[in-house]
Design an enzyme around this catalytic site. Structure first.
Site, PDB file in Angstrom:
ATOM      1  N   ASP A 307       0.740  -1.272  -0.076  1.00 48.86           N
ATOM      2  CA  ASP A 307      -0.055   0.066  -0.113  1.00 48.86           C
ATOM      3  C   ASP A 307       0.938   1.134   0.083  1.00 48.86           C
ATOM      4  O   ASP A 307       0.747   2.014   0.924  1.00 48.86           O
ATOM      5  CB  ASP A 307      -0.722  -0.146   1.553  1.00 48.86           C
ATOM      6  CG  ASP A 307      -2.052   0.860   1.240  1.00 48.86           C
ATOM      7  OD1 ASP A 307      -2.114   1.705   0.250  1.00 48.86           O
ATOM      8  OD2 ASP A 307      -2.829   1.172   2.280  1.00 48.86           O
ATOM      9  N   LYS A 309       1.044   3.951  -1.975  1.00 47.21           N
ATOM     10  CA  LYS A 309       0.193   5.288  -2.234  1.00 47.21           C
ATOM     11  C   LYS A 309       1.088   6.151  -3.118  1.00 47.21           C
ATOM     12  O   LYS A 309       1.474   7.171  -2.632  1.00 47.21           O
ATOM     13  CB  LYS A 309      -0.314   5.938  -1.092  1.00 47.21           C
ATOM     14  CG  LYS A 309      -1.315   4.959  -0.299  1.00 47.21           C
ATOM     15  CD  LYS A 309      -2.156   5.886   0.668  1.00 47.21           C
ATOM     16  CE  LYS A 309      -3.210   5.167   1.406  1.00 47.21           C
ATOM     17  NZ  LYS A 309      -2.925   3.976   2.152  1.00 47.21           N
ATOM     18  N   ASP A 312       3.835  10.771  -7.010  1.00 44.00           N
ATOM     19  CA  ASP A 312       4.735  11.841  -7.753  1.00 44.00           C
ATOM     20  C   ASP A 312       4.625  11.705  -9.387  1.00 44.00           C
ATOM     21  O   ASP A 312       3.741  10.960  -9.776  1.00 44.00           O
ATOM     22  CB  ASP A 312       6.031  11.264  -7.368  1.00 44.00           C
ATOM     23  CG  ASP A 312       6.810  12.575  -7.155  1.00 44.00           C
ATOM     24  OD1 ASP A 312       6.978  13.578  -7.886  1.00 44.00           O
ATOM     25  OD2 ASP A 312       7.659  12.859  -6.138  1.00 44.00           O
ATOM     26  N   ARG A 447      -6.379  -3.622  12.198  1.00 45.34           N
ATOM     27  CA  ARG A 447      -6.413  -3.685  13.771  1.00 45.34           C
ATOM     28  C   ARG A 447      -7.227  -4.482  14.214  1.00 45.34           C
ATOM     29  O   ARG A 447      -7.277  -5.209  15.270  1.00 45.34           O
ATOM     30  CB  ARG A 447      -6.517  -2.269  14.510  1.00 45.34           C
ATOM     31  CG  ARG A 447      -5.095  -1.495  14.213  1.00 45.34           C
ATOM     32  CD  ARG A 447      -5.205  -0.124  14.752  1.00 45.34           C
ATOM     33  NE  ARG A 447      -5.704   0.523  13.448  1.00 45.34           N
ATOM     34  CZ  ARG A 447      -6.025   2.000  13.418  1.00 45.34           C
ATOM     35  NH1 ARG A 447      -5.628   2.784  14.467  1.00 45.34           N
ATOM     36  NH2 ARG A 447      -6.607   2.524  12.413  1.00 45.34           N
TER      37      ARG A 447
HETATM   38  P1  5BU Z   1      -7.023  -0.635  10.144  1.00 47.15           P
HETATM   39  O1  5BU Z   1      -6.318  -1.118  11.288  1.00 47.15           O
HETATM   40  O2  5BU Z   1      -8.176  -1.596   9.814  1.00 47.15           O
HETATM   41  O3  5BU Z   1      -7.580   0.891  10.245  1.00 47.15           O
HETATM   42  O4  5BU Z   1      -6.103  -0.513   8.925  1.00 47.15           O
HETATM   43  C1  5BU Z   1      -6.578  -0.136   7.645  1.00 47.15           C
HETATM   44  C2  5BU Z   1      -5.530  -0.056   6.682  1.00 47.15           C
HETATM   45  O5  5BU Z   1      -5.940   0.387   5.195  1.00 47.15           O
HETATM   46  C3  5BU Z   1      -4.390   0.590   6.985  1.00 47.15           C
HETATM   47  O6  5BU Z   1      -3.098  -0.019   6.697  1.00 47.15           O
HETATM   48  C4  5BU Z   1      -4.289   1.841   6.070  1.00 47.15           C
HETATM   49  O7  5BU Z   1      -2.959   2.459   5.684  1.00 47.15           O
HETATM   50  C5  5BU Z   1      -5.089   1.383   4.913  1.00 47.15           C
HETATM   51  N1  5BU Z   1      -6.003   2.330   4.211  1.00 47.15           N
HETATM   52  C6  5BU Z   1      -7.106   3.113   4.906  1.00 47.15           C
HETATM   53  O8  5BU Z   1      -7.204   2.588   6.184  1.00 47.15           O
HETATM   54  N2  5BU Z   1      -7.833   3.966   4.390  1.00 47.15           N
HETATM   55  C7  5BU Z   1      -7.755   4.233   3.192  1.00 47.15           C
HETATM   56  O9  5BU Z   1      -8.637   5.051   2.497  1.00 47.15           O
HETATM   57  C8  5BU Z   1      -6.729   3.644   2.483  1.00 47.15           C
HETATM   58  C9  5BU Z   1      -5.936   2.680   3.153  1.00 47.15           C
HETATM   59 BR1  5BU Z   1      -6.532   4.169   0.773  1.00 47.15          BR
END
Ligand code: 5BU
Length: 476
Positions: A307, A309, A312, A447
């Site tokens: 991920d 992202k 650039d 999480r």
């Molecule tokens: P969480 O612990 O379930 O909140 O993790 C969500 C993951 O998805 C985390 O690695 C973020 O960097 C990723 N993410 C996100 O939460 N929301 C977004 O819009 C994007 C990525 Br794009």
């Protein structure tokens, strides 16, 4: 006040501007009417609202008093408000863009299906904006028969609206405005010639039908079918993997120690279709981590999603993708890409994608509070995906919009069973809501799984919830 007096008053407050102006339609006009300035003249604003109301309900053509008036931000909103207050007609407001979070209403205010709405706009040129408003009102069950504007610029709106079953009422036309300015000596000579020539040349602007409203719709195809439609090879692979393994769960392994990630991958690998990494948060990273993760991925049959992202210019993302410590293009089956740099960013990935047959996931919407990936930005990302089907395998989004085609894999982060959010802007929805109501394909859970004392047991629950939601949908 009569129309001539009104026009002169508008001229006095600089609502009438002469020069060179680009209209919303792209046409360059020598005359521009800026009714936004009327908010500084409350008496005049009240008169305008009253004259518009009288125009509709004293002309005898409208069918009775409307149930509602609809103001469109920004210029017409105070006018509609004036009308609503003076005549005790409740108002609804059509947002320019539906909010991404909260109540997600395109139309604000209380209404019931079948209510008749009087659309209030400041002016019409071709009628395109009015048709968009009517489309959105219709999409929530409201009916529209009459549209009132202060000024009809006489560039095709009346005919276009009529064709769509709408009556246009205007307090004055461009011709009346110009005649009043000529009679009072405020418009003459070369400027007058320019204005006349412009009006003549642009009398009938034809308007294409407005784009469909951004509604959430389900795909009616199973993953197996979509694997055949997908153009990017990794999209095909992922659809097939989900169909055969019967899982649409992705896990975000946001741990900062490589052994912890490998342990998690080993324990939940059998439950997931994708494991998502943020490679740059690992404190003890080295190349052995990648080979160990790849071994677990092939043992349990899941794909690796970095991920990163990228955001650039093409030349820089090429380095970021292929070089540096992580050499992401060598091992990631998919990576995320922002659209802020424009579609040329895709060029930077073309060589690297070939190494692995991998795919890009464009960030069309984000889960965080106040995200700016909304409205037109989201539409542009969908368009970028549609224009680059070979490279783009899918979208990161919060809902499946009508324009998101079946060849794309839709992945949604911000998923947990029991939480509404964290203290840093994250917002959560449940697996069922995302898959069943918002119609995306894959939930991404971080999480909710890796912080649980029993990650495997929890992963099994998330897998079951999101797969059952998928199976409960209607397919062809
Ligand atoms: P969480 O612990 O379930 O909140 O993790 C969500 C993951 O998805 C985390 O690695 C973020 O960097 C990723 N993410 C996100 O939460 N929301 C977004 O819009 C994007 C990525 Br794009």
């Amino acid at each position: 006040m009569n129309v001539q007096e009104l026009v002169l008053k508008l001229n006095d407050i600089d609502a009438v501007k002469l020069g060179e102006f680009k209209l919303k339609s792209g046409i360059i006009s020598p005359i521009y009417i800026d009714l936004r300035v009327t908010v500084s003249s409350p008496q005049l604003l009240a008169s305008i609202a009253e004259m518009m109301y009288q125009k509709v309900y004293c002309s005898g053509t409208a069918q009775g008093k409307p149930s509602l008036v609809c103001g469109v931000p920004y210029t017409a909103l105070p006018i509609a408000t004036g009308m609503s207050i003076a005549h005790d007609i409740p108002m609804v407001v059509r947002r320019k863009e539906a909010k991404a979070y909260g109540t997600k209403q395109l139309i604000e205010g209380r209404f019931k299906e079948g209510d008749n709405v009087l659309v209030v706009e400041d002016l019409v040129t071709s009628g395109a904006s009015v048709l968009e408003t009517v489309r959105d009102l219709n999409s929530v069950g409201l009916t529209v028969t009459d549209v009132v504007v202060l000024l009809d610029r006489q560039q095709g709106a009346r005919e276009t609206l009529e064709k769509n079953g709408l009556r246009l009422h205007s307090v004055f036309t461009m011709e009346e405005l110009i005649n009043t300015l000529i009679e009072s000596g405020k418009l003459a000579g070369k400027t007058l010639d320019l204005v006349k020539a412009f009006l003549e040349a642009n009398r009938n602007v034809t308007v294409p039908a407005p784009a469909p409203a951004p509604v959430v719709v389900a795909s009616n195809k199973r993953f197996e079918e979509r694997a055949k439609i997908a153009v990017n090879p990794m999209a095909t692979k992922l659809f097939n993997l989900m169909a055969s393994k019967k899982t649409n769960l992705a896990v975000a392994a946001d741990l900062t120690n490589k052994q912890e990630i490998l342990n998690l991958a080993e324990s939940i690998g059998s439950e997931i279709c994708v494991l998502k990494t943020h490679i740059d948060i690992i404190e003890d990273y080295d190349q052995t981590f990648i080979s160990a993760l790849e071994a677990i991925a092939s043992k349990h049959n899941f794909l690796i999603f970095e991920d990163r992202k990228f955001a650039d210019i093409g030349n820089t993302v090429k380095y970021q993708f292929e070089n540096g410590v992580y050499q992401i293009s060598k091992w990631a089956h998919m990576v995320t890409v922002h659209g802020v740099a424009g579609s040329a960013i895709i060029e930077g990935f073309k060589d690297g994608l070939k190494q692995n047959g991998s795919g890009l996931l464009l960030l069309a919407q984000m889960s965080s509070k106040g995200s700016m990936c909304v409205g037109e930005y989201t539409n542009q990302m969908i368009e970028m995906a549609n224009n680059n089907k070979e490279q783009v395998m899918g979208l990161i989004c919060q809902e499946r919009l009508q324009s998101m085609t079946d060849n794309l894999v839709l992945m949604t982060p911000g998923v947990q069973f029991n939480s509404t959010g964290d203290k840093m802007g994250q917002q959560y929805n449940t697996p069922e809501y995302i898959i069943k109501e918002k119609n995306t394909d894959i939930i991404i859970v971080g999480r909710g799984i890796y912080q649980n004392s029993q990650p495997k047991t929890e992963a099994i629950k998330y897998r079951a919830a999101s797969w059952n939601a998928y199976e409960s949908k209607n397919f062809n």
